[in-house]
Design an enzyme around this catalytic site. Structure first.
Site, PDB file in Angstrom:
ATOM      1  N   CYS A 160       0.898  -1.199  -0.121  1.00  0.00           N
ATOM      2  CA  CYS A 160      -0.105  -0.007  -0.070  1.00  0.00           C
ATOM      3  C   CYS A 160       0.913   1.181  -0.159  1.00  0.00           C
ATOM      4  O   CYS A 160       1.873   1.444   0.830  1.00  0.00           O
ATOM      5  CB  CYS A 160      -0.773  -0.002   1.310  1.00  0.00           C
ATOM      6  SG  CYS A 160      -1.788   1.365   1.435  1.00  0.00           S
ATOM      7  N   CYS A 199      -1.272   3.607  -6.615  1.00  0.00           N
ATOM      8  CA  CYS A 199      -2.167   3.168  -5.431  1.00  0.00           C
ATOM      9  C   CYS A 199      -2.297   1.569  -5.749  1.00  0.00           C
ATOM     10  O   CYS A 199      -2.399   1.270  -6.924  1.00  0.00           O
ATOM     11  CB  CYS A 199      -3.419   3.770  -5.317  1.00  0.00           C
ATOM     12  SG  CYS A 199      -4.869   3.025  -4.396  1.00  0.00           S
TER      13      CYS A 199
HETATM   14  N1  DGL Z   1      -4.072   0.634  -1.845  1.00  0.00           N
HETATM   15  C1  DGL Z   1      -3.699   1.615  -1.048  1.00  0.00           C
HETATM   16  C2  DGL Z   1      -2.492   2.571  -1.588  1.00  0.00           C
HETATM   17  O1  DGL Z   1      -1.742   1.864  -2.336  1.00  0.00           O
HETATM   18  C3  DGL Z   1      -4.742   2.435  -0.359  1.00  0.00           C
HETATM   19  C4  DGL Z   1      -6.013   2.594  -0.860  1.00  0.00           C
HETATM   20  C5  DGL Z   1      -6.846   3.499   0.191  1.00  0.00           C
HETATM   21  O2  DGL Z   1      -7.196   2.845   1.156  1.00  0.00           O
HETATM   22  O3  DGL Z   1      -7.161   4.750  -0.003  1.00  0.00           O
HETATM   23  O4  DGL Z   1      -2.268   3.706  -1.592  1.00  0.00           O
END
Ligand code: DGL
Length: 263
Positions: A73, A184
């Site tokens: 993430c 993301c």
């Molecule tokens: N998947 C996450 C990222 O790479 C975050 C998504 C979220 O929960 O806002 O930033």
């Protein structure tokens, strides 16, 4: 220790895009995946809150005997990876960041777009990344509130999603971007829709495969690579396991049991 598992987490299903790359490169590893769906989206939460969740996740994976940790993430990485590395100096920890460096090298138009969460784009870590690698290119950033929630619902084809995505991509195209960073881990699941929307000469870049390679390097250096047959990943979610199972069936290539994560 070689046979110990690897902990991987995200705010939700997005990190599965990274988990898939890890499993592809290191099929013999035992992978534990926690989706913090009870707190998604991280992108609109405070850095303090995310740091706290990172610490909870790290504690859980330590309890499970994990030999390494992957923050699948971008938003969790900008908020929490420094604290985790301070708290566990001897633990291999892999974080992620938007692919600014490869995008700056790849662009021909000299204009690069970044789709990411508000949290990632507002962070000092992202500003430092631009200072370091984007000196010779123009970077257009686009926060994308709402996309993650739709993906969490397994909504990968709806007109609502298409409309929102078009709204976010349009300013990047208008500015002349020929390279778009998927900053993301949820967004690689939008590739089919994006490819439909974009001309062929526009590249999409994400860092899932690079993260898997970095993990392999760290494990190799510490002689921690597992051996033997391929293993199935195990899953936890801090929201409804049944819903997660349903979305998992769309986004993951094999079946997995899903347990409830209650920390
Ligand atoms: N998947 C996450 C990222 O790479 C975050 C998504 C979220 O929960 O806002 O930033």
């Amino acid at each position: 220790m070689r046979e110990a598992p690897i902990g991987v987490f995200d705010s939700g299903v997005g990190g599965l895009s990274v988990l898939g790359e890890i499993q592809h490169l290191l099929p013999q590893e035992s992978l534990l995946y926690v989706a913090d769906c009870g707190n998604v989206p991280y992108g609109e939460k405070t850095p303090e809150f995310i740091r706290q969740r990172c610490s909870v996740m790290a504690g859980f994976f330590r309890q499970q005997g994990a030999k390494a940790l992957v923050l699948a993430c971008n938003t969790a990485t900008v908020a929490g990876v420094a604290d985790l590395r301070r708290d566990y100096p001897d633990w291999p920890i892999v974080g992620m960041e938007p692919a600014v460096k490869p995008a700056a090298a790849a662009t021909r138009s000299g204009v690069v777009g970044v789709l990411a969460t508000t949290g990632t784009l507002q962070s000092a870590k992202f500003a430092a990344l631009l200072d370091r690698f984007a000196t010779d290119v123009r970077v257009i950033t686009q926060p994308c509130p709402g996309l993650v929630e739709l993906i969490e619902n397994g909504d990968l084809h709806s007109p609502v999603l298409r409309q929102l995505l078009e709204r976010y991509v349009q300013p990047l195209l208008a500015a002349g971007c020929d390279t778009i960073i998927l900053g993301c881990t949820h967004y690689p699941f939008l590739r089919p829709m994006l490819r439909h929307m974009l001309a062929d000469d526009i590249s999409l870049i994400d860092t899932g495969a690079a993260v898997a390679r970095q993990l392999k390097r760290l494990l190799t250096a510490r002689e921690l690579l597992a051996e033997g047959p391929a293993r199935a990943a195990q899953f936890w979610t801090s929201a409804d396991p049944e819903h997660f199972q349903h979305v998992l069936a769309m986004l993951w290539n094999s079946k997995g049991s899903v347990r409830s994560f209650e920390l």
